[in-house]
Design an enzyme around this catalytic site. Structure first.
Site, mmCIF file in Angstrom:
data_model
loop_
_atom_site.group_PDB
_atom_site.id
_atom_site.type_symbol
_atom_site.label_atom_id
_atom_site.label_comp_id
_atom_site.label_asym_id
_atom_site.label_seq_id
_atom_site.Cartn_x
_atom_site.Cartn_y
_atom_site.Cartn_z
ATOM 1 N N SER B 95 0.802 -1.233 0.000
ATOM 2 C CA SER B 95 0.000 0.000 0.000
ATOM 3 C C SER B 95 0.830 1.277 0.000
ATOM 4 C CB SER B 95 -0.976 -0.005 1.180
ATOM 5 O OG SER B 95 -0.327 0.363 2.354
ATOM 6 N N LYS B 138 -6.594 3.986 8.732
ATOM 7 C CA LYS B 138 -5.632 4.920 8.146
ATOM 8 C C LYS B 138 -6.146 6.356 8.203
ATOM 9 C CE LYS B 138 -3.379 1.697 4.919
ATOM 10 N NZ LYS B 138 -3.365 1.186 3.535
HETATM 11 CA CA LIG Z 1 0.962 4.392 1.929
#
Ligand SMILES: [Ca+2]
Ligand SMILES: [Ca+2]
Ligand SMILES: [Ca+2]
Ligand SMILES: [Ca+2]
Ligand SMILES: [Ca+2]
Ligand SMILES: [Ca+2]
Ligand SMILES: [Ca+2]
Ligand SMILES: [Ca+2]
Ligand SMILES: [Ca+2]
Ligand SMILES: [Ca+2]
Ligand SMILES: [Ca+2]
Ligand SMILES: [Ca+2]
Lengths: 198, 198, 198, 198, 198, 198
Positions: B95, B138
């Site tokens: 990611s 996140k």
């Molecule tokens: Ca990232």
């Protein structure tokens, strides 16, 4: 006791603070140059993260050679060996970062490191110093080894403030945020004995 | 808290979003150049997949240098070092791909990254951005770090829509499908302080 | 759903069919070129056998460059990177062989791959296509992704004949024995958008 | 059944006999040349001992190039790739040694291998063929694949004599002691179709 | 008993003291030169830390060639091989450091090592000798092997003082702090028989 | 039985004695040369210690080329491959050292090895032969293979003296202390058939 602070005149030797399963300890980062082609060798029974610290320190110095007053041709014409005694003890973690950085700048400038100084802190490629763990144990070890001054990350100030004042007697703390601060505090302007001309 | 957003002026530093066993977190991707022969070094206690992301980002930029306004001779004459603090924390997964891509484009163009921006998304060699997991955690981490804008894959839009509006206050989202969109959104036209001439 | 067929214009992107523990799936083989010295980099969280497929495809093309209309100087002057998204998923097995072969021939000829086409089959150095497993699951995945044509090994014909006709509606099958058949079926004569001159 | 004998015209393809946990089987050793610098690549999901066989075969041929009628400059100007399909099956052991030797001599001389022939035997650097195990299972597999002639080590003669005559109908056995015997028996004097000029 | 002190005339052979699971033992450090490009090969069934000792010794000598009277061109034109018999016994630890250092200085100066001498101690890059463990067992082994003189770290003096006097009869101890002391004590000014000219 | 003594005319083939979990055995050390750049390849399913023996033998010969009558240019212009059949059997230990040494000296001088001779012993860099284990089992295996003469370390004499005389009938023993003794005993002055000119 194998470890003791040594007031040495050799380039590349810097005192760090380590935190092991049996408490705090001082350790030395040692580095030497030999004629070569820019290879980096790392020894001392180090784990992956601690080896990475050596790589980061070396690459940071190469990328910022001018700032440190290093002629970048030196990186091509010499091999560097970084060692952390004592070989029988496995060592790991990122906290020797600023110690390795100081060792390498001392090595490439052949300047003496300040006397009775120890340090601990993680380094980054953006020039920031990061806080590390085990501060209390490291400070006690520094005192036992007759260290007088200690460089720490600004974010470790709170860890010092939690330690009883009596344990801190005779110690001066320097809190830093940037890797350039470390070098200003740790390196003198004197050349080492028998300084090499790179 | 070791992590905090830093409004920095250094090329190659970009804020990413990570999802770890203890929740969401921000992380920095840092990269530097040094004179060399085109070697890529990767540090930061990274797993195989995250190291592959760095390789993919580097190779993609080499293959599409013209699109990014990079003179391809630069790849032969410099070594690149990509680091992800903090060394004590193992990190893995794809990611950070777009964050690494942005870091390297900033590095080779010496252009500043937009302020208060974070991002998360997997990259591909065909220029597409892929969705990633852990979006809710996140986003919460981004808010705690005072991030204002976030770049995500279009396919992660549904994950944002499932989050309560109150958690999203003060955040602007940019949904992208292509890696070129990321660079347009993330890089400014300003050179960094003390920009290198490659 | 992360996977979907993309009608793209980029060289080196080919749709394969995978069989995983959670059923069939489509996957993309992506490859890019950058100026270099003939290095091959392989990413995508691949196991040993799948990495070997990439090596076999590359070496087969080098050995038979003329047949594919490739100037063999190209192999010395460019590096090749083969990637299989998605990095978080481990992948292995020989069945992406013909997909990798097609990807590399597309890359080195800069020719477009036929639209809405997927494929699965093992490759050999003697130019034969070998049958692979998981055909039923792969076909269902292809339909979900709106694939129209599928290339399979002649020896997999019996696997298709065992599938209920209703599941096969709208799909055209091409059964092949030789790797040269795959390339004839999969590559068009059109150059990709912004074709590179190697 | 994936395996079947193929009457092929390609250099470097030789039929071997393998003994696996599920019985005997035929296998193909395939090798190809591409312009290069003398590198040897080995694929096919092979264990250490089988990879060693490939190395031994290659080095033996290099050391005895003249005997085989090979111009030794060829070893410097070409890369060799040896592959053993099928990638999904792990393979190991020294018994493909003479098959690999034959494959490489066929490759470097571009001579056709005799039709309907299979072989099994370990090779040495002193030019001797050593006996191998699993003979009965291998012979049955050879018959199923319509092999007509088989090359074995002289020391495996006793293993054949223990097999019932009816199983051996239609098979001719060649017992050898030296690696040079294998090449005399296995290679024809005809060039392959589209023979390369090395 | 396989081990016995040998009064030999060969450069690079030095007697060390080891501490194993079955008690103390003497061991030999052997090193030889061959024309080459500066490669270091290490054998003898050594663990990581003991291999590191060899690297440290070699790099220290390269960095301080002048102090040892060695022409540094020698490092570029010769390969060095360090071996520790007996191959069947695994060996590890840092305590052969000074023995390896002495071996290499003897090798590059072609000077004879003093007779009936053994040593044990860890080396550092700053030129200091560090204390090691197992002193009592090592001393008993030295006596059995008819060693007359022993070099130890100054910090191991206390370990000797704890041993009963009767065990020490006939042994002379040299306590050192610096690696240069070891070389002064251990090397004679005589060239070995058939000394090479480097 | 796969093993039998062969009265061969090939350079580099020497008979050794091995001690395995199923008793004593003879083994062959084989070595060949091919034009190259001085690379050493080792095969035969060998463990680390046995591979180290090959390295030690090779480096010892390089360092003492003159003593063995070898022109040292040969080491730069040829690659060496050492193999120990039979690949299916794992082998380890230092006892093939003198056999490997003899093989390599035969190879580089192209001299024939004495007939009906076998040997076992560890080598060192200081030129000494060390004793090895399993002597009784090795001697019985040598007799079964019709060996007539055996080279052993002087320190293994006591092991022979403990064996019943009847088992030793027809065997001549040569006890050695130095590696040069082995070469004098084992190599004839005759060139091998078809000797190469290095
Ligand atoms: Ca990232
Ligand atoms: Ca300590
Ligand atoms: Ca430290
Ligand atoms: Ca963090
Ligand atoms: Ca998928
Ligand atoms: Ca596929
Ligand atoms: Ca099969
Ligand atoms: Ca075979
Ligand atoms: Ca011993
Ligand atoms: Ca020692
Ligand atoms: Ca045997
Ligand atoms: Ca032996």
């Amino acid at each position: 006791e194998r470890d003791k602070y040594e007031n040495n005149n050799v380039a590349g030797v810097v005192t760090g603070l380590a935190w092991t399963s049996v408490g705090g300890d001082i350790l030395f980062i040692e580095s030497i140059l030999s004629k070569g082609k820019g290879l980096l060798t790392i020894t001392g029974n180090l784990g992956t993260v601690m080896k990475e610290s050596a790589t980061i320190a070396m690459e940071y110095i190469k990328s910022n050679a001018e700032e440190f007053g290093i002629e970048s041709l030196a990186f091509e014409n010499y091999n560097v060996h970084i060692h952390v005694p004592e070989g029988a003890t496995p060592k790991d973690g990122p906290s020797a970062g600023i110690t390795m950085l100081t060792s390498l700048v001392s090595l490439f400038t052949q300047k003496r490191v300040k006397k009775s100084l120890a340090m601990t802190g993680e380094i980054t490629l953006r020039g920031k110093v990061l806080p590390v763990g085990g501060i209390k144990e490291k400070i006690l070890a520094a005192k036992r080894a007759r260290i007088k001054e200690i460089i720490l990350c600004e974010d470790n100030r709170r860890d010092i403030e939690e330690i009883k004042a009596e344990y801190l007697k005779g110690l001066t703390f320097h809190y830093v945020t940037d890797m350039s601060d470390v070098i200003k505090l740790a390196l003198t302007n004197q050349k080492v004995v028998n300084a090499k001309t790179l």
